[in-house]
Design an enzyme around this catalytic site. Structure first.
Site, PDB file in Angstrom:
ATOM      1  N   ASP A  19      -2.303 -18.595   3.044  1.00 51.64           N
ATOM      2  CA  ASP A  19      -3.161 -19.529   2.295  1.00 51.64           C
ATOM      3  C   ASP A  19      -3.907 -20.472   3.243  1.00 51.64           C
ATOM      4  OD1 ASP A  19      -0.412 -20.069   2.586  1.00 51.64           O
ATOM      5  OD2 ASP A  19      -0.503 -21.779   1.250  1.00 51.64           O
TER       6      ASP A  19
ATOM      7  N   ASP B  35     -12.489  -9.565   4.146  1.00 52.35           N
ATOM      8  CA  ASP B  35     -13.677  -9.737   3.303  1.00 52.35           C
ATOM      9  C   ASP B  35     -14.256 -11.147   3.480  1.00 52.35           C
ATOM     10  OD1 ASP B  35     -13.471  -7.173   2.217  1.00 52.35           O
ATOM     11  OD2 ASP B  35     -14.041  -7.879   0.215  1.00 52.35           O
TER      12      ASP B  35
ATOM     13  N   TYR C 100       0.813  -1.226   0.000  1.00 51.57           N
ATOM     14  CA  TYR C 100       0.000   0.000   0.000  1.00 51.57           C
ATOM     15  C   TYR C 100       0.845   1.274   0.000  1.00 51.57           C
ATOM     16  CZ  TYR C 100      -4.025  -2.958   0.563  1.00 51.57           C
ATOM     17  OH  TYR C 100      -4.997  -3.899   0.358  1.00 51.57           O
TER      18      TYR C 100
ATOM     19  N   ASP D 247      -6.478  -7.303   4.299  1.00 47.73           N
ATOM     20  CA  ASP D 247      -7.553  -6.856   3.404  1.00 47.73           C
ATOM     21  C   ASP D 247      -8.327  -8.068   2.887  1.00 47.73           C
ATOM     22  OD1 ASP D 247      -9.065  -5.190   1.798  1.00 47.73           O
ATOM     23  OD2 ASP D 247      -7.630  -5.198   0.155  1.00 47.73           O
TER      24      ASP D 247
ATOM     25  N   LYS E  24       3.540 -15.017   5.166  1.00 42.62           N
ATOM     26  CA  LYS E  24       3.956 -15.968   4.133  1.00 42.62           C
ATOM     27  C   LYS E  24       5.484 -15.977   4.124  1.00 42.62           C
ATOM     28  CE  LYS E  24       2.876 -18.625   0.564  1.00 42.62           C
ATOM     29  NZ  LYS E  24       2.155 -19.902   0.701  1.00 42.62           N
TER      30      LYS E  24
END
Ligand code: ATP
Length: 336
Positions: free
Chosen positions: A201, A229, A122, A225, A168
């Site tokens: 993941d 959702d 970002y 982010d 990750k």
């Protein structure tokens, strides 16, 4: 308290309008002193002023105690990144829980995603290095990782006492490696908080498979982010999830959902997320200035929302009902 209001795009003006109706009702009942200052930002501001977050409004933003922000459309990246980075709102806090009376994909979910809010991809440093190859920079710093980790561990102390660090680091060994090692350092100062780690993941899979097991999730900006959702979806509707962007002195509250252009202007958007933003904003202000009436009003709004949802009488279409935004808002207001 001075609140800058960004109505946003798509369903933004509809859900913000509903939340302001609730805020005004609570202010009248509990004697709150709230000054609202309108700020134009988003796609419509971009076409009007050539800037999605017009500089002419920055003074209003800076002199406000809090910002209530509706969803923004195509220009969301520009608006939220300017606000989050410009005001150093470094902690993005996104609770996801199953509300009574709401049919959810999974029952018993009550988790909070604590997402670093100022860096990662970002920083928006993307470049074409040839006409066919693009690169994006990802920034992870010790300072930002440490302060967000502290927020997560402090929050876990007041909840079920567990933090899951999502990264990750098997692939991004340097950047996520730093985030993970700072999280481990901070964790060592909280012996009473349980910690586990998960690759993004696996975390996404578990968010669908067994989201009840999460308490506080600590993660970097982009993973947060994506996870939020999915978390909003498994708890029933994306229209229910509020979020806060916290800095050391200011905070911005916004629904997790986007501008939902597919249902904009129909009067059927679920305003719950934005109403819960108002509730959270009042509770935050109450504890910040030590004024119990704001906290009481915030709690009253939350209770009114939960009661209105569990009554099932006037639910919006995303929750299986056929009520309008205004009708549901009326149900909340009459319970305050
Ligand atoms: P963004 O990229 O800004 O997140 P998006 O288009 O990917 O935007 P949303 O705008 O959040 O995602 O919409 C996703 C789906 O959820 C759409 O079908 C939309 O109608 C629905 N939705 C989003 N918010 C609400 C809401 N408050 N009430 C009802 N449905 C909603």
């Amino acid at each position: 308290m001075r609140v800058a209001v960004i109505r946003g795009d798509g369903i933004g003006p509809e859900v913000v309008d509903s939340a302001l109706r609730v805020l005004k009702a609570a202010a009248a009942k509990y004697g709150l002193v709230i000054e609202l200052a309108e700020v134009e930002a988003g796609d419509s501001a971009l076409s009007k002023y050539g800037e999605a977050m017009p500089s002419r409004y920055w003074g209003v933003i800076e002199t406000s105690d809090a910002i209530l922000k509706g969803p923004v459309g195509e220009s969301a990246g520009e608006v939220v990144v300017k606000l989050r980075r410009g005001l150093d709102l470094y902690a993005n806090i996104r609770p996801a829980r199953v509300y009574p009376g709401v049919k959810a994909l999974r029952d018993g979910v009550d988790l909070v995603i604590v997402r670093e809010n100022t860096e990662d991809v970002y920083v928006r440093a993307e470049y074409m290095i040839t006409s066919d190859v693009a690169v994006a920079l990802r920034v992870i710093s010790r300072r930002a990782s440490e302060r967000i980790a502290r927020v997560a561990f402090e929050l876990a102390k007041s909840r079920r006492g567990k933090v899951t660090v999502v990264h990750k680091a098997n692939v991004l060994t340097v950047s996520d490696g730093l985030f993970r090692s700072v999280a481990r350092e901070v964790a060592s100062r909280y012996p009473n908080v349980k910690v586990d780690e998960m690759y993004i993941d696996s975390a996404v899979m578990d968010m669908v498979r067994r989201p009840q097991d999460f308490d506080v999730i600590l993660t970097t900006n982009l993973y947060g982010d994506i996870l939020s959702d999915i978390a909003a979806y498994v708890t029933g509707s994306i229209g229910l999830a509020p979020s806060a962007n916290m800095g050391d002195s200011k905070a911005m509250f916004e629904p997790v959902h986007g501008a939902a252009f597919d249902i904009a202007g129909k009067g059927i958007a679920n305003p719950t997320a934005t109403i819960l933003c108002v509730s959270w904003m009042l509770k935050w202000w109450g504890s910040r200035v030590g004024d119990g009436k704001y906290t009481t009003a915030g709690n009253a709004i939350e209770k009114a929302v939960l009661d209105a949802l569990s009554s099932g009488a006037k639910l919006t279409p995303d929750l299986g009902g056929n009520a309008t935004t205004a009708e549901f808002t009326g149900e909340v207001i009459k319970r305050i």
